[in-house]
Design an enzyme around this catalytic site. Structure first.
Site, short mmCIF file in Angstrom:
data_model
loop_
_atom_site.label_atom_id
_atom_site.label_comp_id
_atom_site.label_asym_id
_atom_site.label_seq_id
_atom_site.Cartn_x
_atom_site.Cartn_y
_atom_site.Cartn_z
N THR A 95 0.82 -1.22 0.00
CA THR A 95 0.00 0.00 0.00
C THR A 95 0.84 1.25 0.00
OG1 THR A 95 -1.76 -1.08 1.21
CG2 THR A 95 -1.73 1.29 1.34
N ARG A 136 -11.97 -10.00 -1.81
CA ARG A 136 -11.72 -9.30 -0.55
C ARG A 136 -11.35 -7.83 -0.82
NH1 ARG A 136 -7.26 -6.24 1.80
NH2 ARG A 136 -7.29 -6.55 4.03
N GLY A 189 -10.08 -4.29 1.26
CA GLY A 189 -9.53 -3.82 2.53
C GLY A 189 -10.00 -2.42 2.89
N ASP A 190 -9.20 -1.76 3.71
CA ASP A 190 -9.57 -0.43 4.21
C ASP A 190 -9.27 0.68 3.20
OD1 ASP A 190 -6.81 -1.20 4.61
OD2 ASP A 190 -6.53 0.69 5.69
N THR A 246 -2.19 2.09 6.89
CA THR A 246 -1.65 0.93 6.20
C THR A 246 -1.62 -0.23 7.19
OG1 THR A 246 0.20 0.06 4.88
CG2 THR A 246 0.76 1.59 6.65
N GLY A 247 -1.56 -1.44 6.67
CA GLY A 247 -1.55 -2.60 7.55
C GLY A 247 -2.80 -3.43 7.36
C1 SD4 Z 1 -5.29 -3.75 3.02
N1 SD4 Z 1 -4.33 -1.91 4.22
O1 SD4 Z 1 -5.77 -4.04 1.94
C2 SD4 Z 1 -4.15 -2.75 3.06
C3 SD4 Z 1 -2.87 -3.53 3.07
C4 SD4 Z 1 -1.64 -2.78 3.34
O2 SD4 Z 1 0.62 -2.73 3.14
O3 SD4 Z 1 -1.61 -1.70 3.87
N2 SD4 Z 1 -0.52 -3.36 2.98
O4 SD4 Z 1 -5.66 -4.26 4.08
#
Ligand code: SD4
Length: 344
Positions: free
Chosen positions: A204, A232, A234-235, A255-256
């Site tokens: 990300t 799926r 994500g955020d 991120t995460g």
């Molecule tokens: C997610 N937040 O799709 C993103 C992944 C991410 O470094 O930040 N990866 O959940």
């Protein structure tokens, strides 16, 4: 037919309407921050290159919204890291992309589960500017992109993503992988050693910026968690989770582990803390603490980081595990900054 009496009547009431409107919506509802001191911050090492492109715009009196789009496009186009069409695929081998963008007037747009488009952030911007909607997903988002002149491209996995996927396939354990955590050798997020062992999984870039007018904007773009289930999301494309901007207060990106960012409406929650007077680092820390409390023991298995900028131009970040760094660019400063973390 309009006569003078009708005209006076109409103009009196429309004048009254304007007066009431102005009372309810003051002339400058989106008050600006101190002017003249642009700043841009973005997640991870890749942010250094992305910030360069953003800075070109900001340092030439350009707008923050253009800076945050052009900035992350550099990362999307890069085959060397993990955002865009070269990034980690889902568990079935498809690269599916999420992105969002938001300006200083609460205009926002996003796309999710988008395939075969090189610059999802630009499609998100078109959603913001050309549709009455905020979010388009999957086939519909792709159709819209094609109608807007974007071309379909086949994903070509970067060598690192290809290797990571092959390694992952050997075990194919379907559980949320531990993401964005510094390995024991202290490698940063794009260190080949970490990518090669198939464990590393960082995908990300989030960017927030303030322009010389004091206006804030943000963007976030990702291939999502590597080897995720097909479909799926994500955020990152969820306004309020992976990204939020309120020009009166600040801008934040995350991120995460996206699921745990969504759970607390992370970026919006950080902004609300700043609204109450916290500085950016304190606000990021307080929402990380909220996640830590919610997750209990399981917090050791996830990484989340927030990165925020307030309307005064102050920046701050906080993560669960060590290893999160962000790139900072402002007049006379170009740096990669290691963020403080809950685990030491
Ligand atoms: C997610 N937040 O799709 C993103 C992944 C991410 O470094 O930040 N990866 O959940």
């Amino acid at each position: 037919m309009a006569n003078r009496r009708n005209f006076l009547h109409t103009s009196f009431f429309s004048g009254l309407g304007l007066f009431l409107y102005n009372k309810r919506f003051p002339a400058q509802p989106f008050s600006a921050a101190p002017q003249g001191q642009p700043v841009v911050i973005s997640t991870w090492d890749a942010g250094l290159q992305a910030n360069k492109a953003a800075w070109e715009i900001l340092s030439n009196a350009g707008e923050a919204i253009d800076a945050v789009e052009k900035g992350v496009m550099v990362t999307e186009a890069s085959q060397n890291c993990c955002v865009g069409l070269g990034a980690n695929p889902d568990r079935d081998g498809f690269v599916t992309l999420d992105a969002s963008i938001m300006d200083h007037r609460f205009n926002c747009g996003s796309v999710a589960f988008l395939e075969r488009i090189k610059h999802p952030v630009s499609v998100a911007r078109r959603v913001m500017e050309k549709t009455p909607h905020v979010m388009l997903v999957g086939e519909g988002a792709q159709q819209f992109a094609i109608a807007e002149g974007f071309t379909l491209e086949e994903p070509v996995l970067s060598p690192a993503a290809q290797k990571a996927y092959e390694n992952w396939l050997k075990k194919s354990t379907y559980k949320s992988p531990l993401i964005n955590v510094e390995n024991k050798n202290g490698h940063g997020p794009f260190a080949p050693a970490k990518l090669e062992d198939g464990e590393w999984n960082h995908d990300t870039i989030g960017m927030v910026a303030m322009d010389a007018r004091g206006n804030l904007s943000g963007s976030c773009t990702t291939s999502g968690a590597g080897f995720k289930m097909r479909g799926r999301v994500g955020d990152s494309p969820i306004i309020g989770a992976g990204l939020y901007v309120d020009n009166e207060v600040g801008a934040c990106t995350a991120t995460g582990q996206g699921e745990d960012v969504i759970r607390v409406a992370g970026s919006h929650a950080v902004i609300e803390k700043m609204r109450l007077g916290m500085d950016p680092e304190g606000a990021c820390k307080s929402i990380i603490e909220r996640i830590v409390k919610i997750k209990g023991e399981k917090v050791k298995d996830i990484q989340v980081a927030f990165l925020a900028l307030d309307r005064r131009g102050r920046v701050g970040a906080f993560s669960i595990h060590p290893g999160f760094s962000y790139a900072l660019r402002k007049e006379g400063v170009e740096a990669l900054v290691k963020a403080p973390s809950w685990f030491l």
